[in-house]
Design a protein around this motif. Structure first.
Motif, short mmCIF file in Angstrom:
data_model
loop_
_atom_site.label_atom_id
_atom_site.label_comp_id
_atom_site.label_asym_id
_atom_site.label_seq_id
_atom_site.Cartn_x
_atom_site.Cartn_y
_atom_site.Cartn_z
N ARG A 62 -14.55 -56.18 7.77
CA ARG A 62 -15.47 -55.12 7.36
C ARG A 62 -15.05 -54.52 6.02
N ILE A 63 -13.77 -54.23 5.87
CA ILE A 63 -13.28 -53.64 4.61
C ILE A 63 -13.41 -54.64 3.47
N LEU A 64 -13.14 -55.90 3.75
CA LEU A 64 -13.29 -56.93 2.72
C LEU A 64 -14.74 -56.99 2.23
N GLU A 65 -15.68 -56.91 3.16
CA GLU A 65 -17.10 -56.91 2.77
C GLU A 65 -17.41 -55.71 1.88
N GLU A 66 -16.85 -54.56 2.21
CA GLU A 66 -17.08 -53.35 1.41
C GLU A 66 -16.49 -53.53 0.01
N ILE A 67 -15.30 -54.06 -0.06
CA ILE A 67 -14.66 -54.27 -1.37
C ILE A 67 -15.46 -55.28 -2.19
N GLU A 68 -15.88 -56.36 -1.54
CA GLU A 68 -16.69 -57.36 -2.25
C GLU A 68 -17.97 -56.74 -2.81
N GLU A 69 -18.61 -55.91 -2.03
CA GLU A 69 -19.84 -55.26 -2.47
C GLU A 69 -19.56 -54.35 -3.67
N MET A 70 -18.48 -53.59 -3.63
CA MET A 70 -18.14 -52.71 -4.75
C MET A 70 -17.89 -53.52 -6.02
N VAL A 71 -17.14 -54.61 -5.89
CA VAL A 71 -16.84 -55.44 -7.05
C VAL A 71 -18.12 -56.11 -7.55
N TYR A 72 -18.96 -56.58 -6.63
CA TYR A 72 -20.23 -57.21 -7.01
C TYR A 72 -21.09 -56.24 -7.82
N GLU A 73 -21.09 -54.98 -7.42
CA GLU A 73 -21.89 -53.96 -8.11
C GLU A 73 -21.43 -53.74 -9.55
N LEU A 90 -12.57 -56.37 -13.11
CA LEU A 90 -12.17 -56.50 -11.71
C LEU A 90 -12.79 -57.74 -11.06
N ALA A 91 -14.06 -57.98 -11.36
CA ALA A 91 -14.73 -59.15 -10.80
C ALA A 91 -14.00 -60.42 -11.24
N ALA A 92 -13.59 -60.45 -12.49
CA ALA A 92 -12.85 -61.62 -12.98
C ALA A 92 -11.51 -61.75 -12.26
N ALA A 93 -10.83 -60.64 -12.07
CA ALA A 93 -9.51 -60.68 -11.42
C ALA A 93 -9.62 -61.07 -9.95
N PHE A 94 -10.72 -60.70 -9.31
CA PHE A 94 -10.87 -60.99 -7.88
C PHE A 94 -11.52 -62.34 -7.61
N GLU A 95 -11.93 -63.04 -8.66
CA GLU A 95 -12.57 -64.34 -8.46
C GLU A 95 -11.62 -65.27 -7.68
N GLY A 96 -12.07 -65.76 -6.58
CA GLY A 96 -11.26 -66.63 -5.71
C GLY A 96 -10.42 -65.87 -4.70
N ALA A 97 -10.13 -64.61 -4.99
CA ALA A 97 -9.28 -63.84 -4.08
C ALA A 97 -9.98 -63.52 -2.77
N PHE A 98 -11.28 -63.30 -2.83
CA PHE A 98 -12.01 -62.99 -1.61
C PHE A 98 -12.00 -64.19 -0.66
N GLU A 99 -12.11 -65.38 -1.22
CA GLU A 99 -12.06 -66.59 -0.40
C GLU A 99 -10.70 -66.73 0.28
N ILE A 100 -9.65 -66.38 -0.45
CA ILE A 100 -8.30 -66.42 0.13
C ILE A 100 -8.20 -65.40 1.26
N ALA A 101 -8.76 -64.21 1.03
CA ALA A 101 -8.71 -63.17 2.07
C ALA A 101 -9.44 -63.63 3.32
N CYS A 115 -1.32 -65.25 3.10
CA CYS A 115 -1.03 -65.99 1.88
C CYS A 115 -1.53 -65.17 0.69
N THR A 116 -0.69 -65.04 -0.29
CA THR A 116 -1.08 -64.28 -1.47
C THR A 116 -1.76 -65.19 -2.48
N THR A 117 -2.50 -64.57 -3.38
CA THR A 117 -3.11 -65.33 -4.47
C THR A 117 -2.04 -66.03 -5.28
N GLN A 118 -0.92 -65.35 -5.50
CA GLN A 118 0.18 -65.94 -6.26
C GLN A 118 0.73 -67.18 -5.56
N GLU A 119 0.78 -67.15 -4.23
CA GLU A 119 1.25 -68.34 -3.50
C GLU A 119 0.31 -69.52 -3.72
#
Length: 114
Positions: free
Chosen positions: A11-22, A29-40, A50-54
């Motif tokens: 639920r929180i991930l969906e909220e964060i994704e929506e905020m970044v999408y907006e 931020l959208a650039a920095a989170f690209e691919g991170a949501f899929e990892i989450a 697993c971290t993005t860095q991993e």
């Protein structure tokens, strides 16, 4: 501090994704989170952390390993090519010797017939 459940995390991930999408496609931020949501999502689904860095490190390690294997294969190809060239040269010598021996044998047979 309470432990988050997988459902809370989804639920929180969906909220964060929506905020970044907006923020739009030009967002830092959208650039920095690209691919991170899929990892989450994978983390939640697989119950792992697993971290993005991993993921970045694993990709870099895989790339380095592939580069090393490629270099080793190039070296092996060069060695095999050299061996093949040597064998071809030896074959040409053997063929030439065989032709010479056949000529000499034919000459000897002509002398025997006389």
């Amino acid at each position: 501090m309470m432990t988050a459940t997988q459902e809370m995390e989804r639920r929180i991930l969906e909220e964060i994704e929506e905020m970044v999408y907006e923020l739009g496609d030009d967002s830092y931020l959208a650039a920095a989170f690209e691919g991170a949501f899929e990892i989450a999502v994978k983390n939640i689904q697989n119950d792992v952390r697993c971290t993005t860095q991993e993921y970045i490190d694993a990709a870099n390690n895989a790339e380095e390993k592939a580069r090393q294997e490629s270099e080793e294969l190039k070296e092996q190809i060069a060695r095999l090519k050299h061996e093949l060239e040597t064998q071809n040269a030896n074959l040409r010598i053997l063929q030439s010797n065989n032709e010479q021996y056949e000529k000499e044998l034919a000459e000897l047979r002509r002398h025997e017939e006389k």
